[in-house]
Write an enzyme that holds these catalytic residues in place. Structure first.
Site, PDB file in Angstrom:
ATOM      1  N   CYS A 144      61.344  -3.678  14.935  1.00  0.00           N
ATOM      2  CA  CYS A 144      61.094  -4.958  15.611  1.00  0.00           C
ATOM      3  C   CYS A 144      60.810  -4.784  17.109  1.00  0.00           C
ATOM      4  CB  CYS A 144      62.268  -5.912  15.407  1.00  0.00           C
ATOM      5  SG  CYS A 144      62.524  -6.302  13.673  1.00  0.00           S
TER       6      CYS A 144
ATOM      7  N   HIS B 188      61.581 -11.391  21.019  1.00  0.00           N
ATOM      8  CA  HIS B 188      61.330 -11.091  19.608  1.00  0.00           C
ATOM      9  C   HIS B 188      61.914 -12.230  18.779  1.00  0.00           C
ATOM     10  CE1 HIS B 188      61.313  -9.365  15.718  1.00  0.00           C
ATOM     11  NE2 HIS B 188      62.606  -9.096  15.685  1.00  0.00           N
TER      12      HIS B 188
ATOM     13  N   ASN C  28      60.700 -13.676  10.914  1.00  0.00           N
ATOM     14  CA  ASN C  28      60.717 -12.433  11.689  1.00  0.00           C
ATOM     15  C   ASN C  28      59.551 -11.559  11.221  1.00  0.00           C
ATOM     16  OD1 ASN C  28      61.217  -9.950  12.827  1.00  0.00           O
ATOM     17  ND2 ASN C  28      63.394  -9.909  12.309  1.00  0.00           N
TER      18      ASN C  28
END
Ligand code: ACO
Length: 323
Positions: free
Chosen positions: A113, A250, A280
């Protein structure tokens, strides 16, 4: 002093949208549980046969158009992904070929990520040292392919998508008023592997594997790690949350974003949120959010923008830049 300025951005999300209610009947869950714990309402899922390189190529073409340049003007492509088309060659090289670029170099960056923050930091080093004048940085993922669709604690959290930026070297004075990347801070610590990892790979099982996560443990570490690198970025520049125009974190979980912003004293109206519509998307989440806020006119030339990510490994990092 040379600074790395973002001169164009683009993004792409697959057509298919999966709403929280679409999970009912797949796993035991509810729209209410997912929204309350994560802030996610829907996510895009790649069609059968639609790959990370397909998404990345579309985002890349949009970023090149937005920058008003062609591949002839590029020296390097870096693609941040944990869901490459093949174990090798790198997805960046595949995209390079699809774009018709047969000079320069391309490689992937793998920091899950945090991948986009790692890739943009790498591009910044190439530009600052004069090794490259223009770099295309892509974050592209098909995380839906890594999910165990019978595990309700993970399958509801992720989505597919891609975002890209073109970064160019520009002259700066070395002050925090310069346009471009002002500072980058990367961290990793493999001691946390078991909390978030994929249980397969070419050298272990010979399979792709599935994402495994101890959600509570990830949550417990996330806010502290995120705030540490952001405070390092503030210390390096003499800037603070009060100077920020936009915080583009993020997009993993609304509660992590809200808790980090609260701890750092960043006002709600400065936070760019897309997790409700994208879930996500790992390395794609920051460029997707960044491009949305640029396209809709929120982020303007001269604005101070903070990027931050944390992901499997663990890896984490922050970038402070002036748009
Ligand atoms: N629907 C309904 N119930 C669920 C679901 C679901 N989708 N998933 C888990 N549950 C249940 C669990 O089985 C458990 O039930 P039990 O009490 O009967 O055992 C209960 O909900 C509580 O489970 P927890 O895991 O403790 O729930 P928590 O409140 O911690 O929320 C979550 C889970 C949302 C994953 C949270 O821990 C979290 O957000 N963690 C951060 C993880 C993250 O964002 N990761 C993304 C990748 S890392 C990154 O990008 C930063």
């Amino acid at each position: 002093m040379i600074r790395s300025a973002i001169i164009g951005c683009g993004s792409y999300t697959p057509e298919k949208v999966m709403k929280n209610s679409d999970f009912e009947g797949v796993v035991e869950t509810s729209d209410e549980w997912i929204v309350q714990r994560t802030g996610i309402r829907e996510r895009h899922i790649a069609a059968d046969g639609e790959t990370t390189a397909d998404l990345g190529e579309k985002a890349a073409r949009a970023a090149l158009d937005d920058a008003g340049i062609t591949v002839d003007d590029l020296d390097l492509i870096i693609c941040a992904t944990s869901t490459p088309n093949n174990t090798f060659p790198a997805t960046a090289v595949e995209i390079q070929n699809r774009l018709g670029m047969h000079h320069g170099a391309a490689f992937d960056s793998q920091a899950v990520c945090s991948g986009f923050v790692f890739a943009l930091t790498t591009a910044d080093q190439y530009i600052k040292t004069g090794q490259a004048k223009r770099v295309l940085v892509i974050g592209a993922e098909t995380f839906s392919r890594l999910l165990d669709w019978s595990d309700r604690s993970t399958c509801v959290l992720f989505g597919d998508g891609a975002g890209a930026v073109v970064v160019e070297g520009v002259e700066g004075e070395g002050s925090s008023a310069d346009r471009g990347i002002l500072t980058c801070h990367l961290r990793s610590d493999g001691a946390h592997k078991e909390k978030l990892y994929v249980d397969g790979g070419p050298s272990t099982t010979g399979t792709v594997g599935h994402l495994r996560m101890q959600g509570r443990e990830v949550f417990r570490h996330a806010v502290g790690m995120i705030t540490d690198v952001i405070e390092a970025a503030y210390a390096a520049t003499g800037l603070s949350s009060a100077d920020l125009d936009w915080f583009v974190p993020h997009q993993a979980n609304r509660r992590i974003i809200d808790a980090s912003a609260r701890k750092l004293d960043i006002a709600d109206e400065k936070v760019v949120i897309t997790v409700d519509r994208h879930g996500n998307t790992s390395a794609a989440s920051i460029p997707l959010a960044l491009c949305e806020a640029v396209r809709d006119g929120r982020i303007k030339r001269g604005d101070l923008v903070l990027l931050e990510a944390m992901g499997g490994g663990f890896t984490w990092g922050a970038i402070l830049l002036r748009w």
